[in-house]
Design a protein around this motif. Structure first.
Motif, mmCIF file in Angstrom:
data_model
loop_
_atom_site.group_PDB
_atom_site.id
_atom_site.type_symbol
_atom_site.label_atom_id
_atom_site.label_comp_id
_atom_site.label_asym_id
_atom_site.label_seq_id
_atom_site.Cartn_x
_atom_site.Cartn_y
_atom_site.Cartn_z
ATOM 1 N N ILE A 587 1.085 -0.945 0.300
ATOM 2 C CA ILE A 587 0.041 0.395 0.018
ATOM 3 C C ILE A 587 1.057 1.115 -0.022
ATOM 4 C CG2 ILE A 587 -1.801 1.516 1.914
ATOM 5 C CD1 ILE A 587 -3.128 -1.255 2.399
ATOM 6 N N VAL A 588 1.992 1.005 0.969
ATOM 7 C CA VAL A 588 2.785 2.420 0.629
ATOM 8 C C VAL A 588 3.653 2.256 -0.726
ATOM 9 C CG1 VAL A 588 5.368 2.659 1.344
ATOM 10 C CG2 VAL A 588 3.094 2.241 2.888
ATOM 11 N N ALA A 589 3.942 1.407 -1.263
ATOM 12 C CA ALA A 589 4.318 1.564 -2.506
ATOM 13 C C ALA A 589 3.320 2.396 -3.696
ATOM 14 C CB ALA A 589 5.019 0.051 -2.846
ATOM 15 N N ALA A 590 2.762 1.770 -3.379
ATOM 16 C CA ALA A 590 0.720 2.202 -4.004
ATOM 17 C C ALA A 590 0.962 3.583 -4.054
ATOM 18 C CB ALA A 590 0.122 1.576 -4.016
ATOM 19 N N GLY A 591 1.589 4.135 -3.085
ATOM 20 C CA GLY A 591 1.380 5.760 -2.986
ATOM 21 C C GLY A 591 2.524 6.659 -3.186
ATOM 22 N N LEU A 592 4.197 5.649 -3.434
ATOM 23 C CA LEU A 592 5.004 5.666 -4.224
ATOM 24 C C LEU A 592 4.685 6.370 -5.560
ATOM 25 C CD1 LEU A 592 7.858 4.187 -2.372
ATOM 26 C CD2 LEU A 592 6.630 6.576 -1.552
ATOM 27 N N ILE A 593 3.918 5.889 -6.159
ATOM 28 C CA ILE A 593 3.812 5.237 -7.320
ATOM 29 C C ILE A 593 3.077 5.941 -8.082
ATOM 30 C CG2 ILE A 593 2.840 3.901 -9.405
ATOM 31 C CD1 ILE A 593 4.208 1.498 -7.610
ATOM 32 N N THR A 594 2.128 6.477 -7.210
ATOM 33 C CA THR A 594 0.876 7.506 -7.104
ATOM 34 C C THR A 594 1.080 8.821 -7.376
ATOM 35 O OG1 THR A 594 -1.221 5.784 -6.584
ATOM 36 C CG2 THR A 594 -1.222 8.261 -6.362
ATOM 37 N N GLY A 595 2.136 9.367 -6.050
ATOM 38 C CA GLY A 595 2.144 10.326 -6.207
ATOM 39 C C GLY A 595 3.431 10.813 -7.645
ATOM 40 N N GLU A 596 4.354 10.460 -7.561
ATOM 41 C CA GLU A 596 5.062 10.091 -8.868
ATOM 42 C C GLU A 596 4.687 10.133 -10.152
ATOM 43 O OE1 GLU A 596 9.348 8.344 -11.085
ATOM 44 O OE2 GLU A 596 8.932 7.907 -9.009
ATOM 45 N N ALA A 597 3.031 8.977 -9.955
ATOM 46 C CA ALA A 597 3.042 9.965 -10.933
ATOM 47 C C ALA A 597 2.284 11.120 -11.062
ATOM 48 C CB ALA A 597 1.910 8.593 -11.634
ATOM 49 N N ILE A 598 1.380 11.123 -10.631
ATOM 50 C CA ILE A 598 0.252 12.280 -10.215
ATOM 51 C C ILE A 598 1.523 14.028 -10.814
ATOM 52 C CG2 ILE A 598 -1.130 14.219 -9.243
ATOM 53 C CD1 ILE A 598 -3.059 11.740 -8.664
ATOM 54 N N MET A 599 2.606 13.351 -10.430
ATOM 55 C CA MET A 599 3.496 15.336 -10.247
ATOM 56 C C MET A 599 3.832 15.064 -11.226
ATOM 57 S SD MET A 599 5.092 17.633 -8.844
ATOM 58 C CE MET A 599 4.223 17.927 -7.305
ATOM 59 N N GLY A 600 4.482 13.792 -12.100
ATOM 60 C CA GLY A 600 4.926 14.258 -13.467
ATOM 61 C C GLY A 600 4.002 14.211 -14.287
#
Length: 657
Positions: A587-600
């Motif tokens: 779940i934390v890893a999913a948050g990491l992926i989400t944060g970077e994708a949206i920042m992109g």
């Protein structure tokens, strides 16, 4: 590579029981017997709107940086926010409607990758962007990707559930479940999202530190050893989700390329003239671009054929089912399946593929001819299987679509040249069909994995994906044309490196200057791995991708191994604590992926609107290179520490489980 269905025993009662057990799989969030709103007008409308946004953002980012971002998780997060707002207005939304939204949205991102890596290459051949041609090729390739994925779903998503984690698909399911439950998972994913979002804003928005840390060095008389990594939260999160074993295979392929093959070539004098007097790292990158990618492509060709060979019984069963359904004898069996196991009818797959093949030959705008159309369909079928398998291993963001396009260009150009074809545009369009199909298939398989874990109806997701593909194809040509008119494809603003490489290879094969020796080396290497019973495709991906992508994925895998080892010392025999900790980490890893994708997406929007600085970062702090590197190491250590702490903090002891 895991042995495929071809090695299974005859259909005994024991094997049937094992297959039924695999088909049951994990308990889905929404049980198969429960009816929940799914493919609704509301979900389709939101999905279509986000589809166009993701298509535009990813086409720009892909041509600017050479890579796109996976849109499934950002779409799921945005969708949850929109449905939350609608719920406040008295209009609710189910978790399966959220899943349809992310399915449709990610179709735009996937199609964008295939378009910008191939069709955009016609500008390097002094040809204009043809909007109608782009739309036709995109929709044909995209629909092939969805159709060819349907008969492979049960094998890759269901039967291989334990072996193929599909990191973005699994993470997306965790995101949607956490949002639906509103429990501890929301806090964990929010923490991961916030850390990643701030991390990438400091790195990409303000240039406060470097995420890419790399070096090249010499040992004795041998020059060109290179190592490094682009240590972003998303790549580390992907590595954590796929685990240390698969991450190790990818990293192993990277080490073979960057610590063995490249030093041998540089020391032997095989450095492109353009980089002969450059720094050692630049020489290593030039050799990788000029030679090593061909080695990876050769390995992927052999690995792809082996994957198809391993799946031959599954494919034969799927084709047999298609024939039975077309004759009418399979209709009852299909209708008797559980809701969560219902795909689009196989006759739709067969008829659709035949119609697309005819369109590739008959539609004048496509211009690939009979042989080109035949190659496109066969290669699409091959690389749809390869792509769907690969994203199950390394995720959509690391899916080497361009590598599959390179392999198609090599095959198509060689075959077409023998018939007298000299126009590289024909080769490029043929490869574009395959690249788009492969990209869409990778995305579709991730979405179907999410649906499998949530309890969605595969048929509804497949329909949603096709709707999303149709809309994306209509807009793709216009968006590509707009960016070419605004910036110029191949300019400093949007260099489109992948498209330029495809155009160069197309011309190279037709003129006889392609690196066939490197391709043979990769093919032989893959054959040796098969003899050793070692997974070929993860190694091939590691060879083909830059070492800067393989290293952070491996770091994420090591982080997973370290946390698992620490937890195992406190766990009891049933492994409940380890399972709980692994779930928290995902779940934390999913948050990491989400944060970077949206920042992109945020950074892409800033560039598109012309906000801030147009070069390097929108709002750079002006720090020196050495300072950025030191701060990058500090930021990476902080990221790893925060990740581990968030997973282990307040984790219950085994006695509490």
């Amino acid at each position: 590579m895991a042995h495929g269905p071809s090695e299974e025993k005859p259909d005994t009662s024991e094997s049937r029981t094992a297959r039924e057990r695999a088909e049951r799989g994990p308990s889905p969030y929404v049980p198969a017997g429960r009816s929940v709103a799914e493919l609704t007008i509301k979900a389709v409308a939101i999905g279509l709107a986000l589809n166009v946004v993701m298509l535009t953002a990813n086409m720009y980012l892909g041509m600017r940086s050479g890579m796109t971002i996976s849109a499934s998780i950002p779409a799921a997060v945005i969708s949850m926010g929109l449905f939350y707002g609608l719920r406040q207005a008295g209009i609710g939304g189910t978790i399966l409607e959220n899943n349809i939204v992310q399915t449709m949205t990610s179709a735009g991102e996937a199609l964008a990758a295939g378009v910008i890596f191939t069709i955009a290459g016609v500008t390097f051949l002094d040809q204009p962007i043809d909007i109608v041609n782009t739309a036709i090729v995109a929709v044909l390739g995209g629909l092939l990707g969805v159709l060819f994925m349907i008969p492979m779903r049960r094998y890759l998503i269901v039967d291989k559930h334990e072996e193929l984690p599909y990191p973005e698909g699994t993470a997306c399911a965790d995101v949607l479940e956490a949002g639906s439950r509103g429990d501890e998972g929301v806090r964990l994913i929010s923490f991961g999202f916030l850390v990643s979002f701030v991390y990438m804003w400091l790195a990409s928005g303000m240039a406060a530190f470097r995420t890419t840390i790399q070096t090249a060095f010499s040992v004795g008389e041998t020059d060109g050893f290179a190592i490094g990594g682009d240590f972003t939260p998303a790549l580390i999160g992907v590595g954590y989700i796929i685990g240390p074993r698969i991450a190790g295979y990818v990293f192993g392929g990277g080490l073979i390329a960057w610590m063995m093959l490249i030093p041998l070539l540089i020391t032997g004098g095989f450095v492109p003239e353009s980089a002969a007097d450059a720094a050692l790292m630049t020489q290593a990158e030039a050799v990788w671009d000029e030679y090593i990618r061909y080695v990876g492509a050769g390995a992927m060709i052999v690995g792809g054929f082996y994957a198809i060979l391993s799946m031959r019984r599954t494919i034969a069963d799927a084709l047999g089912t298609a024939v039975a359904e077309i004759r009418g004898s399979g209709a009852a069996a299909t209708g008797g399946r559980k809701r969560t196991q219902r795909d689009l009818p196989m006759k739709v797959v067969v008829v659709g593929a035949v119609l697309i093949a005819l369109a590739l030959v008959a539609v004048p705008q496509v211009q690939v001819g009979l042989l080109g159309g035949f190659i496109a369909v066969i290669a699409a079928f091959l690389f749809v299987a390869v792509s769907a398998y690969l994203v199950g291993v390394v995720g959509s963001s690391s899916n080497p679509v361009s590598g599959m396009a390179v392999a198609t260009i090599l095959i198509a150009a060689l075959a077409l040249r023998s018939t007298g074809v000299t126009d590289p545009v024909v080769v490029l369009v043929t490869a574009s069909v395959v690249a788009i199909a492969a990209a869409v298939a990778g995305d579709t398989s991730q979405d179907l994995k999410t649906g499998y874990l949530l309890g969605a109806t595969p048929r509804n997701q497949q329909i949603a994906q096709m709707i999303g593909i149709a809309l994306s194809a209509l807009f793709a040509g216009w968006v590509l044309y707009f960016f070419h008119q605004a910036y110029g494809i191949g300019s400093e603003t949007i260099p489109a490196p992948q498209a330029g490489m495809m155009a160069l290879i197309s011309e190279g094969v037709l003129t006889g200057t392609a690196q066939w020796g490197m391709i043979l080396i990769g093919a032989v290497f893959a054959f040796v791995l098969i003899l050793m019973d070692v997974p070929v495709l993860p190694f091939a991906v590691g060879i083909y991708l830059p070492i800067t992508l393989a290293t952070p994925i491996f770091l994420g895998g090591l982080l997973r191994a370290g946390i698992d080892r620490y937890v195992s010392r406190r766990d009891d025999e049933d492994g409940s604590l380890a399972e709980h900790t692994t779930s928290r980490g995902r779940i934390v890893a999913a948050g990491l992926i989400t944060g970077e994708a949206i920042m992109g997406i945020v950074i892409g929007a800033l560039y598109i609107t012309g906000t801030g600085n147009a070069e390097g970062a929108p709002f750079p702090l002006g720090l020196g290179g050495q300072t950025q590197t030191i701060l990058g190491v500090v930021a990476l250590a902080a990221l790893v520490g925060l990740f581990a702490t968030s997973v282990l903090r307040n984790a219950p002891d085994a006695a509490d489980q």
